[in-house]
Write a protein that holds these residues in place. Structure first.
Motif, PDB file in Angstrom:
ATOM      1  N   ASP A 154      36.254 -16.661  -1.098  1.00  0.00           N
ATOM      2  CA  ASP A 154      35.295 -17.661  -0.871  1.00  0.00           C
ATOM      3  C   ASP A 154      35.287 -18.613  -1.920  1.00  0.00           C
ATOM      4  O   ASP A 154      34.878 -19.832  -1.769  1.00  0.00           O
ATOM      5  CB  ASP A 154      34.239 -17.209  -0.164  1.00  0.00           C
ATOM      6  N   HIS A 155      34.929 -18.139  -3.254  1.00  0.00           N
ATOM      7  CA  HIS A 155      34.585 -18.891  -4.451  1.00  0.00           C
ATOM      8  C   HIS A 155      35.724 -19.575  -5.113  1.00  0.00           C
ATOM      9  O   HIS A 155      35.664 -20.626  -5.647  1.00  0.00           O
ATOM     10  CB  HIS A 155      33.830 -18.079  -5.264  1.00  0.00           C
ATOM     11  N   THR A 156      36.976 -18.955  -5.020  1.00  0.00           N
ATOM     12  CA  THR A 156      38.160 -19.590  -5.289  1.00  0.00           C
ATOM     13  C   THR A 156      38.553 -20.907  -4.493  1.00  0.00           C
ATOM     14  O   THR A 156      38.917 -21.932  -5.186  1.00  0.00           O
ATOM     15  CB  THR A 156      39.475 -18.463  -5.245  1.00  0.00           C
ATOM     16  N   LEU A 157      38.200 -21.031  -3.154  1.00  0.00           N
ATOM     17  CA  LEU A 157      38.537 -22.218  -2.423  1.00  0.00           C
ATOM     18  C   LEU A 157      37.426 -22.933  -2.633  1.00  0.00           C
ATOM     19  O   LEU A 157      36.475 -23.029  -2.173  1.00  0.00           O
ATOM     20  CB  LEU A 157      38.682 -21.807  -0.865  1.00  0.00           C
ATOM     21  N   GLY A 158      37.758 -24.222  -3.328  1.00  0.00           N
ATOM     22  CA  GLY A 158      36.978 -25.054  -3.486  1.00  0.00           C
ATOM     23  C   GLY A 158      36.055 -24.816  -4.886  1.00  0.00           C
ATOM     24  O   GLY A 158      35.285 -25.741  -5.587  1.00  0.00           O
ATOM     25  N   GLY A 159      36.452 -23.939  -5.831  1.00  0.00           N
ATOM     26  CA  GLY A 159      35.792 -23.586  -6.993  1.00  0.00           C
ATOM     27  C   GLY A 159      36.560 -24.053  -8.118  1.00  0.00           C
ATOM     28  O   GLY A 159      36.175 -23.899  -9.369  1.00  0.00           O
ATOM     29  N   HIS A 419      27.168 -20.666 -10.188  1.00  0.00           N
ATOM     30  CA  HIS A 419      26.820 -20.798 -11.630  1.00  0.00           C
ATOM     31  C   HIS A 419      26.391 -19.215 -11.884  1.00  0.00           C
ATOM     32  O   HIS A 419      27.159 -18.630 -12.792  1.00  0.00           O
ATOM     33  CB  HIS A 419      25.556 -21.775 -12.247  1.00  0.00           C
ATOM     34  N   ALA A 420      25.730 -18.617 -10.904  1.00  0.00           N
ATOM     35  CA  ALA A 420      25.214 -17.147 -11.306  1.00  0.00           C
ATOM     36  C   ALA A 420      26.373 -16.364 -11.297  1.00  0.00           C
ATOM     37  O   ALA A 420      26.478 -15.481 -12.050  1.00  0.00           O
ATOM     38  CB  ALA A 420      24.103 -16.981 -10.375  1.00  0.00           C
ATOM     39  N   LEU A 421      27.191 -16.594 -10.333  1.00  0.00           N
ATOM     40  CA  LEU A 421      28.275 -15.740  -9.834  1.00  0.00           C
ATOM     41  C   LEU A 421      28.987 -15.692 -11.341  1.00  0.00           C
ATOM     42  O   LEU A 421      29.821 -14.777 -11.839  1.00  0.00           O
ATOM     43  CB  LEU A 421      29.167 -16.118  -8.624  1.00  0.00           C
ATOM     44  N   ARG A 422      29.553 -16.988 -11.852  1.00  0.00           N
ATOM     45  CA  ARG A 422      30.381 -17.062 -13.147  1.00  0.00           C
ATOM     46  C   ARG A 422      29.947 -16.521 -14.322  1.00  0.00           C
ATOM     47  O   ARG A 422      30.588 -15.609 -15.040  1.00  0.00           O
ATOM     48  CB  ARG A 422      30.575 -18.676 -13.273  1.00  0.00           C
ATOM     49  N   GLU A 423      28.677 -16.465 -14.298  1.00  0.00           N
ATOM     50  CA  GLU A 423      27.789 -15.808 -15.637  1.00  0.00           C
ATOM     51  C   GLU A 423      28.033 -14.165 -15.178  1.00  0.00           C
ATOM     52  O   GLU A 423      28.613 -13.582 -16.150  1.00  0.00           O
ATOM     53  CB  GLU A 423      26.423 -16.178 -15.620  1.00  0.00           C
ATOM     54  N   ALA A 424      27.664 -13.870 -14.087  1.00  0.00           N
ATOM     55  CA  ALA A 424      27.456 -12.423 -13.843  1.00  0.00           C
ATOM     56  C   ALA A 424      29.174 -11.640 -14.089  1.00  0.00           C
ATOM     57  O   ALA A 424      29.164 -10.572 -14.262  1.00  0.00           O
ATOM     58  CB  ALA A 424      27.337 -11.997 -12.374  1.00  0.00           C
ATOM     59  N   GLU A 425      30.311 -12.612 -13.647  1.00  0.00           N
ATOM     60  CA  GLU A 425      31.484 -12.085 -13.563  1.00  0.00           C
ATOM     61  C   GLU A 425      32.107 -12.182 -14.893  1.00  0.00           C
ATOM     62  O   GLU A 425      33.437 -11.928 -14.863  1.00  0.00           O
ATOM     63  CB  GLU A 425      32.437 -12.532 -12.411  1.00  0.00           C
ATOM     64  N   GLY A 426      31.784 -12.833 -16.028  1.00  0.00           N
ATOM     65  CA  GLY A 426      32.194 -13.155 -17.114  1.00  0.00           C
ATOM     66  C   GLY A 426      33.327 -14.288 -17.005  1.00  0.00           C
ATOM     67  O   GLY A 426      34.036 -14.157 -17.995  1.00  0.00           O
ATOM     68  N   GLU A 437      31.602 -28.243 -17.865  1.00  0.00           N
ATOM     69  CA  GLU A 437      30.692 -28.393 -18.825  1.00  0.00           C
ATOM     70  C   GLU A 437      29.731 -29.546 -18.798  1.00  0.00           C
ATOM     71  O   GLU A 437      28.391 -29.215 -18.922  1.00  0.00           O
ATOM     72  CB  GLU A 437      31.253 -28.405 -20.245  1.00  0.00           C
ATOM     73  N   ARG A 438      30.137 -30.527 -18.133  1.00  0.00           N
ATOM     74  CA  ARG A 438      29.196 -31.656 -17.777  1.00  0.00           C
ATOM     75  C   ARG A 438      28.417 -31.530 -16.857  1.00  0.00           C
ATOM     76  O   ARG A 438      27.248 -31.973 -16.720  1.00  0.00           O
ATOM     77  CB  ARG A 438      30.273 -33.085 -17.393  1.00  0.00           C
ATOM     78  N   LEU A 439      28.814 -30.789 -15.863  1.00  0.00           N
ATOM     79  CA  LEU A 439      27.862 -30.511 -14.524  1.00  0.00           C
ATOM     80  C   LEU A 439      27.136 -29.223 -14.581  1.00  0.00           C
ATOM     81  O   LEU A 439      26.451 -28.723 -13.581  1.00  0.00           O
ATOM     82  CB  LEU A 439      28.980 -30.514 -13.493  1.00  0.00           C
ATOM     83  N   GLY A 440      27.319 -28.497 -15.755  1.00  0.00           N
ATOM     84  CA  GLY A 440      26.671 -27.207 -15.770  1.00  0.00           C
ATOM     85  C   GLY A 440      27.055 -26.125 -14.753  1.00  0.00           C
ATOM     86  O   GLY A 440      26.389 -25.456 -14.408  1.00  0.00           O
ATOM     87  N   LEU A 441      28.298 -26.052 -14.392  1.00  0.00           N
ATOM     88  CA  LEU A 441      28.865 -25.061 -13.687  1.00  0.00           C
ATOM     89  C   LEU A 441      29.321 -23.650 -14.161  1.00  0.00           C
ATOM     90  O   LEU A 441      29.692 -22.833 -13.645  1.00  0.00           O
ATOM     91  CB  LEU A 441      30.080 -25.564 -12.842  1.00  0.00           C
TER      92      LEU A 441
END
Length: 441
Positions: A154-159, A419-426, A437-441
């Motif tokens: 779900d996060h890869t589609l549109g990620g 953003h929280a998922l990306r941080e948690a999954e490294g 980086e510009r959008l803080g994703l």
């Protein structure tokens, strides 16, 4: 080297890699530097450019398997939609969902969860994706689907490539009898009439409108609404019915140089829009159009992005919820007309309902406009952002090149969870684009 997206803005320095094997790709991922995958460079802005490194995936371009019973195709991420059409249309299969260019890769279509003229009826690209294989920050490849590793799916589609590098996918094609579309055109004298035409066409497979963004007064929002259905063999004249998938190649045009900055101004765009509307209004009867002309009109013009000049162009695309669409679109068109910064490539579509983890579409109306990059139009785009926010809109990351992080977060409550998922999954340290980086994703 210097890279840009299709909009040619911004132009950025990056280290470009072109791996030819999974092992070479894994070595890049494990090298520790932030990187982002890139397909055919058709995202408009900086979403497929890494500030440190960019991985060109076009060598991963094999079609691996096809099921003639279900229409399921397994292919690598670097395969173009145009390659798929060339291989399967004459066998009676066509993409279930396609954006306005066939020069996008399969990986790019998944990363942006692209949409087409049939979203109101059949949804975005995710509707045809059965599974995806993604290389994560540890170099391992995970297969995800609606049933298996659904969070990654779900996060890869549109990620936007920020969950890992898409390697392969299984998608379903649609069966078709011919390579032709039955198209009818409705000349809508204003925005309200255009929206009425869309609402009346909810059962039509394809619908899209060209909209005159400089018309004012009673003509504000005048549009040509184009409806389409895949033609059956019985719809074709005898000569075409004998070879229903044969379409004569279109004459290819080319823009050999950058247009001067003064070429696109209020007068030239207004004149073009008036002529185009009048010409379209005379073509109200249904006609047969070949698939290439109907779905990909701009693909016949090589280098059409040079029309906007050497500084490039920026696209504004938002979607507004149904109950606020007419007011929001009216406000957007009023500001554009007042600024005199008209776009001759202005497109209006109706989206159907969609609940997705991070994809762009939601039910409502989406407006897309291109503007040459200069100080005036960048200021206009900031104003259009505020109008869209005031009317509950959200923005399409595949077309963005200049939005602020504050605007994105104000428009979409899902950003914080992504953003929280990306941080948690490294993921945030390993997979980064200039846009992220510009959008803080």
């Amino acid at each position: 080297m210097k890279l840009s997206g299709w909009g040619r803005y911004p132009v950025l320095e990056t280290e470009l890699h072109l791996p030819r094997s999974v092992e070479a790709l894994r070595a890049l991922v494990l090298s520790g530097s932030g990187l982002i995958a890139r397909g055919n460079g058709r995202a408009y802005g900086d979403s497929a450019i890494g500030s440190a490194a960019t991985v060109d995936m076009r060598h991963f371009d094999r079609m691996l398997a096809f099921d003639t019973g279900t229409g399921q195709l397994v292919a690598e991420a670097g395969v173009l939609l145009g390659d798929i059409i060339a291989a399967f249309l004459h066998r009676g299969w066509f993409p279930l969902v396609t954006p306005g260019t066939k020069f996008v890769t399969l990986g790019g279509a998944i990363a942006a969860d692209v949409h087409g003229k049939n979203h109101h009826k059949e949804g975005s690209f995710r509707a045809c994706v059965d599974w995806i294989e993604v290389m994560g920050p540890d170099g391992e490849i995970r297969r995800c689907s609606r049933q298996e590793d659904a969070i990654l799916f779900d996060h890869t589609l549109g990620g936007m490539g920020l969950t890992g590098i898409i390697l392969r996918a299984a998608i379903r094609l649609r069966p078709v009898e011919t390579g032709w579309i039955r198209q009818s055109t409705i000349a809508a004298p204003n925005l309200a009439a255009a929206m009425d035409a869309f609402e009346a066409a909810q059962d039509t497979t394809y619908s899209v409108a060209w909209i005159d963004c400089l018309a004012t007064g009673a003509a504000r929002g005048r549009s040509l609404v184009m409806l389409g259905e895949h033609a059956a063999v019985a719809d074709l004249p005898p000569a075409r019915a004998a070879a229903p998938f044969h379409v004569s190649p279109r004459r290819k045009l080319s823009v050999p140089l950058d247009f001067p900055a003064f070429a696109l101004n209020r007068l030239t765009v207004a004149a073009f829009n008036a002529i185009y509307y009048r010409a379209g209004a005379r073509k109200r009867t249904a006609k047969l159009v070949d698939w290439d002309s109907y779905f990909y009109p701009l693909d016949a013009i090589h280098g059409w992005n040079r029309i906007y000049g050497r500084k490039g162009f920026a696209q504004f695309q938002c979607v507004l919820p149904p109950d606020r669409s007419q007011a929001g679109l009216t406000a957007l068109l009023a500001d554009i007309a007042a600024a005199g910064s008209g776009s001759f490539l202005a497109v209006l579509k109706r989206f159907g309902a969609q609940e997705a983890t991070f994809s762009f579409p939601m039910e409502g109306y989406t407006l897309a406009l291109d503007f040459p990059v200069n100080a005036g139009t960048l200021a206009l785009l900031d104003r259009l952002d505020r109008i869209a926010l005031d009317h509950g809109g959200r923005f399409y990351l595949a077309k963005d090149s200049r939005m602020s992080a504050a605007t994105l977060r104000a428009s979409d409550a899902r950003v914080a969870d992504f953003h929280a998922l990306r941080e948690a999954e490294g993921l945030s340290d390993r997979f980064r684009s200039v846009q992220s980086e510009r959008l803080g994703l």
